[in-house]
Design a protein around this motif. Structure first.
Motif, PDB file in Angstrom:
ATOM      1  N   TYR A 151       2.822  -1.499 -17.010  1.00  0.00           N
ATOM      2  CA  TYR A 151       1.379  -1.763 -17.088  1.00  0.00           C
ATOM      3  C   TYR A 151       0.701  -1.262 -15.823  1.00  0.00           C
ATOM      4  CZ  TYR A 151       2.884  -4.831 -20.833  1.00  0.00           C
ATOM      5  OH  TYR A 151       3.453  -5.327 -21.978  1.00  0.00           O
ATOM      6  N   GLU A 152      -0.297  -0.421 -15.967  1.00  0.00           N
ATOM      7  CA  GLU A 152      -1.043   0.106 -14.820  1.00  0.00           C
ATOM      8  C   GLU A 152      -2.536  -0.160 -15.041  1.00  0.00           C
ATOM      9  OE1 GLU A 152      -0.865   1.438 -11.699  1.00  0.00           O
ATOM     10  OE2 GLU A 152      -3.037   1.589 -11.911  1.00  0.00           O
ATOM     11  N   ALA A 153      -3.147  -0.790 -14.037  1.00  0.00           N
ATOM     12  CA  ALA A 153      -4.562  -1.153 -14.160  1.00  0.00           C
ATOM     13  C   ALA A 153      -5.465   0.087 -14.217  1.00  0.00           C
ATOM     14  CB  ALA A 153      -4.966  -2.032 -12.979  1.00  0.00           C
ATOM     15  N   GLU A 210       2.093  12.477   1.390  1.00  0.00           N
ATOM     16  CA  GLU A 210       2.385  13.911   1.260  1.00  0.00           C
ATOM     17  C   GLU A 210       3.820  14.241   1.654  1.00  0.00           C
ATOM     18  OE1 GLU A 210       0.947  16.494   4.257  1.00  0.00           O
ATOM     19  OE2 GLU A 210       1.760  15.126   5.742  1.00  0.00           O
ATOM     20  N   ALA A 211       4.607  13.263   2.086  1.00  0.00           N
ATOM     21  CA  ALA A 211       5.968  13.553   2.537  1.00  0.00           C
ATOM     22  C   ALA A 211       6.790  12.270   2.511  1.00  0.00           C
ATOM     23  CB  ALA A 211       5.935  14.105   3.965  1.00  0.00           C
ATOM     24  N   PHE A 212       8.095  12.412   2.751  1.00  0.00           N
ATOM     25  CA  PHE A 212       8.945  11.218   2.862  1.00  0.00           C
ATOM     26  C   PHE A 212       9.864  11.393   4.058  1.00  0.00           C
ATOM     27  CE2 PHE A 212      10.961  14.228  -0.015  1.00  0.00           C
ATOM     28  CZ  PHE A 212      12.247  14.331   0.501  1.00  0.00           C
ATOM     29  N   ALA A 224      -5.301   0.612  -0.856  1.00  0.00           N
ATOM     30  CA  ALA A 224      -3.987   0.032  -1.128  1.00  0.00           C
ATOM     31  C   ALA A 224      -2.898   0.914  -0.520  1.00  0.00           C
ATOM     32  CB  ALA A 224      -3.797  -0.067  -2.631  1.00  0.00           C
ATOM     33  N   GLY A 225      -1.671   0.454  -0.631  1.00  0.00           N
ATOM     34  CA  GLY A 225      -0.540   1.312  -0.257  1.00  0.00           C
ATOM     35  C   GLY A 225      -0.174   1.280   1.208  1.00  0.00           C
ATOM     36  N   LEU A 226      -1.004   0.642   2.035  1.00  0.00           N
ATOM     37  CA  LEU A 226      -0.713   0.546   3.472  1.00  0.00           C
ATOM     38  C   LEU A 226      -0.840  -0.923   3.890  1.00  0.00           C
ATOM     39  CD1 LEU A 226      -2.783   3.639   4.640  1.00  0.00           C
ATOM     40  CD2 LEU A 226      -0.323   3.443   4.751  1.00  0.00           C
ATOM     41  N   GLY A 231       6.045   3.302   3.109  1.00  0.00           N
ATOM     42  CA  GLY A 231       6.734   4.592   3.165  1.00  0.00           C
ATOM     43  C   GLY A 231       7.770   4.711   2.061  1.00  0.00           C
ATOM     44  N   LEU A 232       7.838   5.905   1.515  1.00  0.00           N
ATOM     45  CA  LEU A 232       8.703   6.132   0.362  1.00  0.00           C
ATOM     46  C   LEU A 232      10.174   5.907   0.682  1.00  0.00           C
ATOM     47  CD1 LEU A 232       6.908   9.326  -0.969  1.00  0.00           C
ATOM     48  CD2 LEU A 232       6.384   6.930  -1.376  1.00  0.00           C
ATOM     49  N   ALA A 233      10.577   6.168   1.934  1.00  0.00           N
ATOM     50  CA  ALA A 233      11.982   5.997   2.314  1.00  0.00           C
ATOM     51  C   ALA A 233      12.402   4.536   2.208  1.00  0.00           C
ATOM     52  CB  ALA A 233      12.213   6.506   3.732  1.00  0.00           C
TER      53      ALA A 233
HETATM   54  C1  FAD Z   1      -3.540   8.025   2.652  1.00  0.00           C
HETATM   55  C2  FAD Z   1      -2.107   7.621   2.593  1.00  0.00           C
HETATM   56  C3  FAD Z   1      -1.134   8.482   3.049  1.00  0.00           C
HETATM   57  C4  FAD Z   1       0.198   8.102   3.013  1.00  0.00           C
HETATM   58  N1  FAD Z   1       1.150   8.986   3.425  1.00  0.00           N
HETATM   59  C5  FAD Z   1       2.447   8.677   3.270  1.00  0.00           C
HETATM   60  C6  FAD Z   1       3.447   9.657   3.512  1.00  0.00           C
HETATM   61  O1  FAD Z   1       3.156  10.821   3.831  1.00  0.00           O
HETATM   62  N2  FAD Z   1       4.746   9.285   3.371  1.00  0.00           N
HETATM   63  C7  FAD Z   1       5.109   8.029   2.966  1.00  0.00           C
HETATM   64  O2  FAD Z   1       6.302   7.752   2.838  1.00  0.00           O
HETATM   65  N3  FAD Z   1       4.176   7.094   2.690  1.00  0.00           N
HETATM   66  C8  FAD Z   1       2.866   7.394   2.825  1.00  0.00           C
HETATM   67  N4  FAD Z   1       1.908   6.482   2.507  1.00  0.00           N
HETATM   68  C9  FAD Z   1       2.343   5.167   2.040  1.00  0.00           C
HETATM   69  C10 FAD Z   1       2.791   5.222   0.590  1.00  0.00           C
HETATM   70  O3  FAD Z   1       2.048   6.187  -0.107  1.00  0.00           O
HETATM   71  C11 FAD Z   1       2.553   3.897  -0.068  1.00  0.00           C
HETATM   72  O4  FAD Z   1       3.120   2.873   0.720  1.00  0.00           O
HETATM   73  C12 FAD Z   1       3.156   3.876  -1.472  1.00  0.00           C
HETATM   74  O5  FAD Z   1       2.730   4.968  -2.246  1.00  0.00           O
HETATM   75  C13 FAD Z   1       2.811   2.553  -2.117  1.00  0.00           C
HETATM   76  O6  FAD Z   1       3.439   2.489  -3.360  1.00  0.00           O
HETATM   77  P1  FAD Z   1       3.433   1.164  -4.214  1.00  0.00           P
HETATM   78  O7  FAD Z   1       3.976   1.515  -5.544  1.00  0.00           O
HETATM   79  O8  FAD Z   1       4.073   0.052  -3.456  1.00  0.00           O
HETATM   80  O9  FAD Z   1       1.888   0.737  -4.318  1.00  0.00           O
HETATM   81  P2  FAD Z   1       0.586   1.520  -4.900  1.00  0.00           P
HETATM   82  O10 FAD Z   1       0.757   2.967  -4.762  1.00  0.00           O
HETATM   83  O11 FAD Z   1      -0.536   0.837  -4.248  1.00  0.00           O
HETATM   84  O12 FAD Z   1       0.647   1.164  -6.441  1.00  0.00           O
HETATM   85  C14 FAD Z   1       0.326  -0.088  -6.968  1.00  0.00           C
HETATM   86  C15 FAD Z   1      -0.244   0.133  -8.365  1.00  0.00           C
HETATM   87  O13 FAD Z   1      -0.401  -1.131  -9.007  1.00  0.00           O
HETATM   88  C16 FAD Z   1      -1.586  -1.092  -9.789  1.00  0.00           C
HETATM   89  N5  FAD Z   1      -1.982  -2.492 -10.028  1.00  0.00           N
HETATM   90  C17 FAD Z   1      -2.441  -3.395  -9.123  1.00  0.00           C
HETATM   91  N6  FAD Z   1      -2.671  -4.589  -9.727  1.00  0.00           N
HETATM   92  C18 FAD Z   1      -2.332  -4.440 -11.018  1.00  0.00           C
HETATM   93  C19 FAD Z   1      -2.332  -5.340 -12.140  1.00  0.00           C
HETATM   94  N7  FAD Z   1      -2.703  -6.615 -12.017  1.00  0.00           N
HETATM   95  N8  FAD Z   1      -1.934  -4.864 -13.341  1.00  0.00           N
HETATM   96  C20 FAD Z   1      -1.539  -3.567 -13.483  1.00  0.00           C
HETATM   97  N9  FAD Z   1      -1.517  -2.686 -12.443  1.00  0.00           N
HETATM   98  C21 FAD Z   1      -1.891  -3.119 -11.233  1.00  0.00           C
HETATM   99  C22 FAD Z   1      -2.540  -0.309  -8.938  1.00  0.00           C
HETATM  100  O14 FAD Z   1      -3.600   0.219  -9.710  1.00  0.00           O
HETATM  101  C23 FAD Z   1      -1.623   0.773  -8.362  1.00  0.00           C
HETATM  102  O15 FAD Z   1      -1.605   1.934  -9.168  1.00  0.00           O
HETATM  103  C24 FAD Z   1       0.565   6.828   2.523  1.00  0.00           C
HETATM  104  C25 FAD Z   1      -0.419   5.955   2.056  1.00  0.00           C
HETATM  105  C26 FAD Z   1      -1.742   6.345   2.065  1.00  0.00           C
HETATM  106  C27 FAD Z   1      -2.788   5.415   1.535  1.00  0.00           C
END
Ligand code: FAD
Length: 461
Positions: A30-32, A55-57, A401-403, A443-445
């Motif tokens: 499920y993706e919002a 953009e990298a890992f 998100a993601g950070l 981070g992806l690693a």
């Molecule tokens: C600008 C930027 C650059 C980065 N560069 C790097 C890099 O070069 N190398 C690296 O290793 N890392 C990098 N990172 C970090 C890395 O990209 C993230 O930590 C990682 O992609 C996060 O993945 P995730 O799946 O945990 O979360 P997210 O990518 O945040 O995914 C979570 C998902 O859950 C969905 N969601 C949320 N709530 C709900 C709900 N209730 N129901 C359904 N869906 C929901 C959201 O819509 C989202 O799509 C970067 C991050 C950013 C922001």
């Protein structure tokens, strides 16, 4: 066959879904949002598609490359231009020292380190080799605390902060060392020295560059995962925000979303017991990325290598980092040349630190303010005067998100949530587990192996 539901279609949710689907389990993802990938996404400038987010890992462990191999993407793995990035300090711009981890030098007496720290601070940093170790395995300190104690605050300010703020969007004094680099602290305790720990980790790391990517960008990993998941028969539900886990028909649920959603989902709306009520640093902040497409023959020499990390103490530049994308990745330079002709360059400037105060330029600023600041910063960041008419195209992308910040408090909240869920495993109802950047560390690693482990463990007896 077990029916599993995955909440969140970022890299963590996709990886967990793939791990389960290929083992023959029925998967509902499920993706919002309207697309998969979360913080990994493409953006196009004048027809050239590059990464808008990650953009990298990191290659410090083979986990990501192994995953890519299993997906059949091994041939697409690429290394960046070995020129490396530069560091902008208030008083100088220098190439980043060659042998470090998160900016922490393996040899504080190396010439490139002395060039940045000065002889006095470099000598203080070298005291790490002989000073007694006061840290212990029972602690989970911030990276900045440990580095300041072992090597002096100048190392934090001039070498570490530019990296943690530019790459992790975190203040080194707010970033748990366990989140920034899980092995660094353990190795330091074993070696009795931070510098020796860095040297040992560098020796143990696979040969080659510290980061890698995929030809076409990391976003191609998302398309590959999506198509393999569909082939494996997984059900992907886009535009479906899960509000209540009770509505899902599943034997096991993996929540792979950001912190606020995880808290709400696993606690049915209330604050789970034992968690700090305050939000973690970074949870409310975000970054804005301005990507500029320029026609600038002056930049053909790649004046700052693959980019520049800016120390938070620098006042004359508002960006916290700049990536010279077309200098870093050869395929981007080739795509630009093919599409637009020679001397076109892509540069990405990022704005917004967790330590920013209201009014700083960042996530909440307007597109025009961000673009204006990017153009103004460019000469200082590249040492090249660029005029507005050289701008061919631009985009502004914001990420919230993601950070997750990775503070010691956030790490202990994450651990607490995991323990809470593990304790519930014996109770009635579907098993619930959590994964994603907020739990594994940014981070992806860290995210990819954690998501795979979580998927394997949730179905283990
Ligand atoms: C600008 C930027 C650059 C980065 N560069 C790097 C890099 O070069 N190398 C690296 O290793 N890392 C990098 N990172 C970090 C890395 O990209 C993230 O930590 C990682 O992609 C996060 O993945 P995730 O799946 O945990 O979360 P997210 O990518 O945040 O995914 C979570 C998902 O859950 C969905 N969601 C949320 N709530 C709900 C709900 N209730 N129901 C359904 N869906 C929901 C959201 O819509 C989202 O799509 C970067 C991050 C950013 C922001």
């Amino acid at each position: 066959m077990t029916r599993t539901a995955i909440i969140g279609g970022g890299i963590a949710g996709l990886t967990a879904a793939w791990e389960l689907a290929r083992s023959g389990h029925q998967v509902d993802l499920y993706e919002a949002g309207s697309r998969l990938g979360g913080a990994i996404a493409p953006v196009a400038l004048s027809g050239v598609r590059v990464d808008a987010g990650a953009e990298a890992f990191a290659t410090r462990t083979p986990a990501v490359v192994e995953f890519l191999r299993e997906l059949g993407l091994e041939d697409q793995v690429i290394s960046p231009n070995p020129l490396g990035a530069w560091l902008q300090l208030p008083d100088q711009a220098s190439p980043m020292p060659a042998t470090g981890v998160l900016g922490v030098p393996a040899n504080p007496r190396a010439e490139d380190v002395i060039a940045i720290l000065g002889a006095e601070h470099a000598a203080r940093a070298a005291a790490d080799f002989d000073s007694p170790m006061r840290w212990s395995a029972a602690q989970n300190p911030a990276l900045g605390e440990v580095v300041a104690d072992r090597m002096g605050p100048a190392v934090v300010e001039r070498l570490v902060a530019p990296i943690t703020s530019g790459v992790h969007s975190a203040d080194p004094y707010e970033l748990a060392i366990s989140s920034a680099h899980p092995e660094l602290y353990r190795t330091m305790l074993a070696e009795g020295s931070l510098a020796r720990a860095v040297a040992s980790l560098r020796r143990a790391a696979p040969a080659g560059s510290a980061v890698q990517s995929l030809h076409g960008g990391m976003n191609t990993l998302i398309s590959a995962l999506e198509s393999q998941l569909r082939q494996l028969g997984a059900n992907i539900h886009l535009n479906t925000e899960v509000q209540d886990l009770g509505t899902l028909e599943a034997d096991a649920v993996i929540v792979a979303t950001e912190a606020p959603q995880v808290r709400r989902l696993i606690s049915g709306g209330s604050q789970p017991a034992g968690l700090s009520a305050s939000r973690s640093p970074g949870e409310d902040s975000g970054v804005a990325l301005v990507t500029l497409l320029l026609h600038a023959p002056e930049m053909d020499v790649w004046p700052r290598g693959t980019g520049m990390l800016v120390a938070p103490t620098v006042r004359h530049i508002r960006a916290k980092a700049m990536t010279h994308i077309s200098a870093k990745w050869e395929w981007v330079a080739q795509a630009l040349e093919h599409q637009l002709g020679p001397s076109h360059h892509l540069l990405r400037l990022s704005f917004g630190r967790v330590t920013d105060t209201a009014g700083s330029l960042g996530f909440r600023s307007s597109d025009s303010d961000l673009l204006g600041a990017a153009i103004t910063d460019l000469p200082a960041l590249t040492s090249i005067a660029v005029s507005h008419d050289q701008l061919v195209d631009h985009t502004v992308v914001r990420w919230q998100a993601g950070l997750p910040g990775g503070s010691p408090q956030q790490r202990s909240d994450a651990q607490h949530i995991r323990e809470l869920l593990r304790a519930r495993h014996s109770a009635e109802g579907p098993r619930i587990a959590v994964t994603g950047a907020w739990f594994s560390g940014t981070g992806l690693a860290q995210i990819i192996p954690d998501a795979r482990r979580t998927a394997q463990q949730i179905l283990a007896p």
